[in-house]
Design a protein around this motif. Structure first.
Motif, PDB file in Angstrom:
ATOM      1  N   UNK A   7      -3.864 -13.396   3.286  1.00 39.12           N
ATOM      2  CA  UNK A   7      -2.906 -12.900   4.275  1.00 39.12           C
ATOM      3  C   UNK A   7      -2.163 -11.684   3.738  1.00 39.12           C
ATOM      4  N   UNK A   8      -2.131 -11.553   2.411  1.00 40.80           N
ATOM      5  CA  UNK A   8      -1.554 -10.369   1.778  1.00 40.80           C
ATOM      6  C   UNK A   8      -2.647  -9.307   1.720  1.00 40.80           C
ATOM      7  N   UNK A   9      -2.401  -8.147   2.264  1.00 38.55           N
ATOM      8  CA  UNK A   9      -3.440  -7.115   2.304  1.00 38.55           C
ATOM      9  C   UNK A   9      -3.783  -6.648   0.899  1.00 38.55           C
ATOM     10  N   UNK A  10      -5.024  -6.213   0.726  1.00 36.17           N
ATOM     11  CA  UNK A  10      -5.437  -5.696  -0.583  1.00 36.17           C
ATOM     12  C   UNK A  10      -4.622  -4.460  -0.962  1.00 36.17           C
ATOM     13  N   UNK A  36      -7.460 -11.213  -7.804  1.00 32.61           N
ATOM     14  CA  UNK A  36      -8.056 -12.365  -7.120  1.00 32.61           C
ATOM     15  C   UNK A  36      -7.176 -12.767  -5.936  1.00 32.61           C
ATOM     16  N   UNK A  37      -7.841 -13.146  -4.836  1.00 31.85           N
ATOM     17  CA  UNK A  37      -7.154 -13.685  -3.669  1.00 31.85           C
ATOM     18  C   UNK A  37      -7.792 -15.005  -3.267  1.00 31.85           C
ATOM     19  N   UNK A  38      -6.967 -15.922  -2.782  1.00 30.37           N
ATOM     20  CA  UNK A  38      -7.479 -17.185  -2.250  1.00 30.37           C
ATOM     21  C   UNK A  38      -7.764 -17.018  -0.764  1.00 30.37           C
ATOM     22  N   UNK A  39      -8.914 -17.518  -0.332  1.00 27.02           N
ATOM     23  CA  UNK A  39      -9.177 -17.582   1.110  1.00 27.02           C
ATOM     24  C   UNK A  39      -8.425 -18.804   1.613  1.00 27.02           C
ATOM     25  N   UNK A  40      -7.173 -18.596   1.932  1.00 28.13           N
ATOM     26  CA  UNK A  40      -6.268 -19.663   2.329  1.00 28.13           C
ATOM     27  C   UNK A  40      -4.854 -19.122   2.373  1.00 28.13           C
ATOM     28  N   UNK A  41      -3.882 -19.997   2.546  1.00 25.69           N
ATOM     29  CA  UNK A  41      -2.508 -19.539   2.695  1.00 25.69           C
ATOM     30  C   UNK A  41      -1.794 -19.421   1.352  1.00 25.69           C
ATOM     31  N   UNK A  42      -0.580 -18.875   1.408  1.00 19.97           N
ATOM     32  CA  UNK A  42       0.172 -18.598   0.186  1.00 19.97           C
ATOM     33  C   UNK A  42       0.566 -19.875  -0.546  1.00 19.97           C
ATOM     34  N   UNK A  43       0.890 -20.919   0.196  1.00 15.51           N
ATOM     35  CA  UNK A  43       1.268 -22.182  -0.434  1.00 15.51           C
ATOM     36  C   UNK A  43       0.129 -22.739  -1.274  1.00 15.51           C
ATOM     37  N   UNK A  44      -1.088 -22.704  -0.738  1.00 19.24           N
ATOM     38  CA  UNK A  44      -2.245 -23.187  -1.492  1.00 19.24           C
ATOM     39  C   UNK A  44      -2.579 -22.271  -2.665  1.00 19.24           C
ATOM     40  N   UNK A  45      -2.362 -20.958  -2.488  1.00 21.65           N
ATOM     41  CA  UNK A  45      -2.658 -20.009  -3.570  1.00 21.65           C
ATOM     42  C   UNK A  45      -1.818 -20.290  -4.807  1.00 21.65           C
ATOM     43  N   UNK A  78      -1.478  -3.965  -0.275  1.00 19.61           N
ATOM     44  CA  UNK A  78      -0.183  -4.435  -0.761  1.00 19.61           C
ATOM     45  C   UNK A  78      -0.293  -4.951  -2.189  1.00 19.61           C
ATOM     46  N   UNK A  79      -1.369  -5.686  -2.479  1.00 19.07           N
ATOM     47  CA  UNK A  79      -1.580  -6.179  -3.848  1.00 19.07           C
ATOM     48  C   UNK A  79      -1.729  -5.001  -4.800  1.00 19.07           C
ATOM     49  N   UNK A  80      -2.501  -4.007  -4.388  1.00 21.83           N
ATOM     50  CA  UNK A  80      -2.715  -2.832  -5.235  1.00 21.83           C
ATOM     51  C   UNK A  80      -1.420  -2.037  -5.430  1.00 21.83           C
ATOM     52  N   UNK A  81      -0.679  -1.827  -4.356  1.00 24.43           N
ATOM     53  CA  UNK A  81       0.555  -1.047  -4.465  1.00 24.43           C
ATOM     54  C   UNK A  81       1.580  -1.717  -5.370  1.00 24.43           C
ATOM     55  N   UNK A  82       1.545  -3.058  -5.423  1.00 20.69           N
ATOM     56  CA  UNK A  82       2.458  -3.799  -6.301  1.00 20.69           C
ATOM     57  C   UNK A  82       1.896  -3.999  -7.703  1.00 20.69           C
ATOM     58  N   UNK A  83       0.711  -3.435  -7.945  1.00 20.24           N
ATOM     59  CA  UNK A  83       0.059  -3.526  -9.259  1.00 20.24           C
ATOM     60  C   UNK A  83      -0.057  -4.978  -9.717  1.00 20.24           C
ATOM     61  N   UNK A  84      -0.382  -5.878  -8.778  1.00 13.43           N
ATOM     62  CA  UNK A  84      -0.427  -7.302  -9.066  1.00 13.43           C
ATOM     63  C   UNK A  84      -1.833  -7.727  -9.466  1.00 13.43           C
ATOM     64  N   UNK A  85      -2.262  -7.262 -10.620  1.00 11.20           N
ATOM     65  CA  UNK A  85      -3.583  -7.568 -11.131  1.00 11.20           C
ATOM     66  C   UNK A  85      -3.791  -6.885 -12.466  1.00 11.20           C
ATOM     67  N   UNK A  86      -5.016  -6.901 -12.949  1.00  5.62           N
ATOM     68  CA  UNK A  86      -5.367  -6.217 -14.197  1.00  5.62           C
ATOM     69  C   UNK A  86      -5.516  -4.733 -13.900  1.00  5.62           C
TER      70      UNK A  86
END
Length: 204
Positions: A160-163, A125-134, A165-173
């Motif tokens: 702002x974090x590319x998909x 999941x990603x927030x349509x917004x900045x990292x502070x709000x996420x 990058x999220x995938x490469x860091x395995x930051x999800x299920x």
């Protein structure tokens, strides 16, 4: 003074508000708070070459109209993924859903990728917004079937974090494809994954 030194100067304590936080041009002590709150974002639709750069109010209609992404209202959502041949794997990268809750919009992604040499899936999941709000939110994703259950919990990333990058860091299920077969109920010819998600407001 080189470019790097100038940028460091913009973010130093004694010049905290001296530059525009979007283009970094020096602008004295005045700040445009409305612009800082609604900074433009690149289109977060995964697997496309879309170069749209819009603010949040324009980005969501773009995703719905130009990428045919469905909108779900509420903090609980479901996703059903079907692969006709359970022994094959599509190279799938897509945003499956926009989730609207708590006055914010979230992007739910489901992708197929290779984790090393292991064919796998990842949902996040990603927030349509900045990292502070996420960081003000938490979410869980759960896959279940055939008497088995697998759950992930975490903080959504900003778009702002590319998909990638999220995938490469395995930051999800992350679900290796061979593990997916344990969730099948007798039919090993077709892969069906049922995922449930829930978003929480993080209370400080």
């Amino acid at each position: 003074m080189g470019k790097a030194s100038r940028l460091i100067g913009l973010f130093s304590n004694n010049r905290k508000h001296s530059g525009c936080r979007i283009c970094y041009i020096l602008m004295g002590s005045n700040r445009c708070l409305a612009l800082e709150k609604d900074n433009p974002y690149y289109c977060p639709y995964a697997g496309s070459e879309c170069s749209i750069f819009r603010n949040i109010s324009e980005l969501v209609p773009h995703l719905k109209k130009d990428h045919n992404v469905d909108m779900h209202v509420g903090n609980e959502f479901n996703h059903r993924y079907v692969q006709l041949n359970s022994h094959e794997m599509e190279n799938e990268k897509r945003m499956s859903l926009i989730v609207s809750c708590y006055g914010r919009k979230f992007c739910y992604h489901f992708e197929a990728f290779n984790m090393g040499i292991t064919p796998s899936y990842i949902a996040f999941l990603q927030l349509i917004g900045n990292e502070t709000d996420a960081k003000k939110f938490l979410y869980t994703l759960e896959i279940s079937g055939n008497g088995r259950k697998m759950t992930w919990g975490g903080v959504p990333k900003s778009i702002r974090d590319s998909t990638q990058n999220v995938r490469d860091n395995l930051d999800g299920l992350v679900i290796p494809r061979n593990l997916c077969l344990h969730f099948l109920d007798g039919n090993d010819q077709q892969l069906e994954l049922e995922l449930q998600g829930r978003i929480y407001r993080y209370e400080f």
